[in-house]
Design a protein around this motif. Sequence first.
Motif, PDB file in Angstrom:
ATOM      1  N   PRO A  63       0.785  -1.428   0.035  1.00 40.81           N
ATOM      2  CA  PRO A  63       0.002   0.158  -0.022  1.00 40.81           C
ATOM      3  C   PRO A  63       0.837   1.321  -0.114  1.00 40.81           C
ATOM      4  O   PRO A  63       1.707   1.388   0.841  1.00 40.81           O
ATOM      5  N   PRO A  64       0.626   2.208  -0.922  1.00 51.96           N
ATOM      6  CA  PRO A  64       1.438   3.343  -0.918  1.00 51.96           C
ATOM      7  C   PRO A  64       1.125   4.309   0.170  1.00 51.96           C
ATOM      8  O   PRO A  64      -0.117   4.347   0.677  1.00 51.96           O
ATOM      9  N   GLN A  65       1.980   5.186   0.750  1.00 52.79           N
ATOM     10  CA  GLN A  65       2.062   5.786   1.738  1.00 52.79           C
ATOM     11  C   GLN A  65       1.625   7.203   1.372  1.00 52.79           C
ATOM     12  O   GLN A  65       1.637   8.168   2.269  1.00 52.79           O
ATOM     13  N   GLY A  66       1.995   7.776   0.523  1.00 54.33           N
ATOM     14  CA  GLY A  66       1.576   8.815  -0.058  1.00 54.33           C
ATOM     15  C   GLY A  66       1.359   9.143  -1.490  1.00 54.33           C
ATOM     16  O   GLY A  66       1.952   8.452  -2.438  1.00 54.33           O
ATOM     17  N   LYS A  72       2.036  19.457 -13.275  1.00 52.55           N
ATOM     18  CA  LYS A  72       2.706  19.183 -14.666  1.00 52.55           C
ATOM     19  C   LYS A  72       2.345  17.914 -15.362  1.00 52.55           C
ATOM     20  O   LYS A  72       3.062  17.479 -16.389  1.00 52.55           O
ATOM     21  N   GLY A  73       1.137  17.327 -15.067  1.00 49.44           N
ATOM     22  CA  GLY A  73       0.748  16.009 -15.594  1.00 49.44           C
ATOM     23  C   GLY A  73       1.264  14.608 -15.049  1.00 49.44           C
ATOM     24  O   GLY A  73       1.308  13.856 -15.551  1.00 49.44           O
ATOM     25  N   HIS A  74       2.135  14.997 -13.909  1.00 49.38           N
ATOM     26  CA  HIS A  74       2.660  13.764 -13.200  1.00 49.38           C
ATOM     27  C   HIS A  74       2.252  13.363 -11.733  1.00 49.38           C
ATOM     28  O   HIS A  74       1.968  14.403 -10.984  1.00 49.38           O
ATOM     29  N   LEU A  75       2.322  12.169 -11.304  1.00 47.83           N
ATOM     30  CA  LEU A  75       1.716  11.686 -10.040  1.00 47.83           C
ATOM     31  C   LEU A  75       2.982  11.013  -9.663  1.00 47.83           C
ATOM     32  O   LEU A  75       3.697  10.187 -10.034  1.00 47.83           O
ATOM     33  N   LEU A  76       3.170  11.531  -8.103  1.00 48.51           N
ATOM     34  CA  LEU A  76       4.220  10.791  -7.382  1.00 48.51           C
ATOM     35  C   LEU A  76       3.985  10.055  -6.305  1.00 48.51           C
ATOM     36  O   LEU A  76       2.980  10.201  -5.599  1.00 48.51           O
ATOM     37  N   ILE A  77       4.185   8.783  -6.221  1.00 48.27           N
ATOM     38  CA  ILE A  77       3.870   7.785  -5.275  1.00 48.27           C
ATOM     39  C   ILE A  77       4.608   7.428  -4.263  1.00 48.27           C
ATOM     40  O   ILE A  77       5.945   6.809  -4.589  1.00 48.27           O
ATOM     41  N   SER A  78       4.429   7.481  -3.160  1.00 49.29           N
ATOM     42  CA  SER A  78       5.329   6.886  -2.004  1.00 49.29           C
ATOM     43  C   SER A  78       5.534   5.236  -1.812  1.00 49.29           C
ATOM     44  O   SER A  78       4.454   4.725  -1.289  1.00 49.29           O
ATOM     45  N   ASP A  79       6.246   4.400  -2.728  1.00 47.43           N
ATOM     46  CA  ASP A  79       6.315   3.241  -2.492  1.00 47.43           C
ATOM     47  C   ASP A  79       7.148   2.842  -1.421  1.00 47.43           C
ATOM     48  O   ASP A  79       8.259   2.303  -1.529  1.00 47.43           O
TER      49      ASP A  79
END
Length: 222
Positions: A63-66, A72-79
Amino acid sequence: REKQQVYNEEHGITPKTILTSVADIMEGAVPGSGAPLPARAPAEVFFGSVEKAGKDKKSLGGPPQGLATDGKGHLLISDTANNRVVVIKESDASYVAEFSVPKPGPLGVAPKTGAVYVTRRGKGVIEVVKYSGWKGAKEAAKISFRGDGNGSFVMGLDANAPSPIVWIGTDGGGLVHVEAGEWQTYSTADGLAHDRIVTMVQGDDGTLWMIPYGGIPLPRGG
């Protein structure tokens, strides 16, 4: 307590609380109220898999924590399980990049500068780490402070302030204000409805909205 009062006076901060019931918030969206909810398609997995964990360009370790957008068209995921932040396209979930962060938690991006602010929990402390950006990410600054409460926390980022402000809502330890390398904690003694913060969002005008146990407080001057 005295230090908090001095800080509040110097920065013009007067925490105030608005207590609003859930029924009032949801008025007009409750079935039978005369304003039906809009039709929605079934939920689908956008990135990763709920059946299988992994560490590649299509998977997450758990489960990602963030989750944050760079505007600008991007998603950042805390893996978190894989000690990395993954960057994907908002349009089609295709992999773009990643950078290493030990156990990343909630995060945010300053759209104007591209700087990425990542939180993570250590032994008894919470860290906020600033990275130059997700492209060729380099650690630019870091601050650690006592992590009161039950361990979990949420984050809000005011990227429009002259000096970006990070807000940390804890589960029992109140609200933490982080700015210019310094931090300050606010609690029920300063006007919060509860020391347990469930979630928060920053308005375009800089106002911080939070949902704690017991109501919706609206701190002014944030």
